[in-house]
Design an enzyme around this catalytic site. Sequence first.
Site, PDB file in Angstrom:
ATOM      1  N   HIS A  41       1.139  65.912-121.174  1.00 31.53           N
ATOM      2  CA  HIS A  41      -0.083  65.319-121.734  1.00 31.53           C
ATOM      3  C   HIS A  41      -1.229  66.302-121.644  1.00 31.53           C
ATOM      4  CE1 HIS A  41      -0.234  64.690-117.355  1.00 31.53           C
ATOM      5  NE2 HIS A  41      -1.525  64.961-117.523  1.00 31.53           N
ATOM      6  N   HIS A 124      -5.672  71.781-121.439  1.00 34.96           N
ATOM      7  CA  HIS A 124      -4.374  72.469-121.419  1.00 34.96           C
ATOM      8  C   HIS A 124      -3.268  71.453-121.211  1.00 34.96           C
ATOM      9  CE1 HIS A 124      -5.502  72.140-117.131  1.00 34.96           C
ATOM     10  NE2 HIS A 124      -4.209  71.935-116.978  1.00 34.96           N
TER      11      HIS A 124
HETATM   12  P1  ATP Z   1       1.828  65.640-108.720  1.00 39.48           P
HETATM   13  O1  ATP Z   1       0.453  65.491-108.102  1.00 39.48           O
HETATM   14  O2  ATP Z   1       2.882  64.895-107.966  1.00 39.48           O
HETATM   15  O3  ATP Z   1       2.187  67.049-109.010  1.00 39.48           O
HETATM   16  P2  ATP Z   1       0.553  64.973-111.229  1.00 39.48           P
HETATM   17  O4  ATP Z   1      -0.440  66.014-110.834  1.00 39.48           O
HETATM   18  O5  ATP Z   1       1.152  65.052-112.570  1.00 39.48           O
HETATM   19  O6  ATP Z   1       1.739  64.921-110.167  1.00 39.48           O
HETATM   20  P3  ATP Z   1      -1.575  63.189-110.627  1.00 39.48           P
HETATM   21  O7  ATP Z   1      -1.925  63.981-109.403  1.00 39.48           O
HETATM   22  O8  ATP Z   1      -1.673  61.713-110.551  1.00 39.48           O
HETATM   23  O9  ATP Z   1      -0.097  63.525-111.101  1.00 39.48           O
HETATM   24  O10 ATP Z   1      -2.502  63.734-111.793  1.00 39.48           O
HETATM   25  C1  ATP Z   1      -2.527  63.177-113.097  1.00 39.48           C
HETATM   26  C2  ATP Z   1      -3.109  64.212-114.046  1.00 39.48           C
HETATM   27  O11 ATP Z   1      -4.428  64.565-113.634  1.00 39.48           O
HETATM   28  C3  ATP Z   1      -2.336  65.540-114.088  1.00 39.48           C
HETATM   29  O12 ATP Z   1      -2.472  66.090-115.383  1.00 39.48           O
HETATM   30  C4  ATP Z   1      -3.073  66.407-113.114  1.00 39.48           C
HETATM   31  O13 ATP Z   1      -2.939  67.781-113.407  1.00 39.48           O
HETATM   32  C5  ATP Z   1      -4.497  65.948-113.319  1.00 39.48           C
HETATM   33  N1  ATP Z   1      -5.268  66.110-112.094  1.00 39.48           N
HETATM   34  C6  ATP Z   1      -4.919  65.698-110.852  1.00 39.48           C
HETATM   35  N2  ATP Z   1      -5.865  65.957-109.942  1.00 39.48           N
HETATM   36  C7  ATP Z   1      -6.864  66.567-110.621  1.00 39.48           C
HETATM   37  C8  ATP Z   1      -8.143  67.094-110.256  1.00 39.48           C
HETATM   38  N3  ATP Z   1      -8.580  67.041-109.003  1.00 39.48           N
HETATM   39  N4  ATP Z   1      -8.890  67.637-111.224  1.00 39.48           N
HETATM   40  C9  ATP Z   1      -8.473  67.700-112.485  1.00 39.48           C
HETATM   41  N5  ATP Z   1      -7.282  67.216-112.910  1.00 39.48           N
HETATM   42  C10 ATP Z   1      -6.488  66.672-111.998  1.00 39.48           C
END
Ligand code: ATP
Length: 179
Positions: A41, A124
């Site tokens: 996504h 991205h």
């Molecule tokens: P995991 O944390 O297990 O690797 P994930 O990152 O895909 O999985 P989430 O942490 O719930 O799942 O994040 C959901 C989305 O938001 C992802 O696209 C992630 O890159 C983005 N994201 C997470 N934390 C942040 C942040 N602090 N700032 C910007 N984007 C974020």
Amino acid sequence: MTRVFIAIDLPAEIKERIAETQKVLARSCARLTFVAPRNMHITLKFIGEVEDEMLEAIRSALQGVSADPFEIAIRGVGANNLRRPRVVWSNLEDAGKTGGLHDAIEEALAPLGIEREERAYTPHITIARVRQFDPSLLGAIEQVMAKEFGSFRADRYTLKKSTLTKQGPRYEDLMEVVW
Ligand code: ATP
Ligand code: MG
């Protein structure tokens, strides 16, 4: 508490093409975690853990936030740091429209106490996360650097719930805003 974020989903054929590129990266000696195609996504805004009342307020605030439909081309593979990547991603060409939507969403959520991102927003698609770096990863990225993954007309975004598990995150759609 619910962990939520806002994202633009991708057409299936683009996700399939990105998955082909993951296979090339997998041949490097780096230890990588790949994003499952169903989870690929474009994050518009990461919100994080919220209470139910806040979730309702977010839903209401998002109702009014949209844009005119615009074209997004997914082109090229890069990384957060090209000498020693931690995240491998694909870039968008969208004439800054996704960034405009990100700004509008932050604007709408700020009155609820949801903080704006301090870092500049770079839209991205995360393809892989680097668990253990190996220099062979750089050559693998170079092989796919100029790949084109296709384009689509963006006309909606989704508020998603994220559940983190040992097997990777599980995302569920809570609300869709169509422009
Ligand atoms: P995991 O944390 O297990 O690797 P994930 O990152 O895909 O999985 P989430 O942490 O719930 O799942 O994040 C959901 C989305 O938001 C992802 O696209 C992630 O890159 C983005 N994201 C997470 N934390 C942040 C942040 N602090 N700032 C910007 N984007 C974020
Ligand atoms: Mg995460």
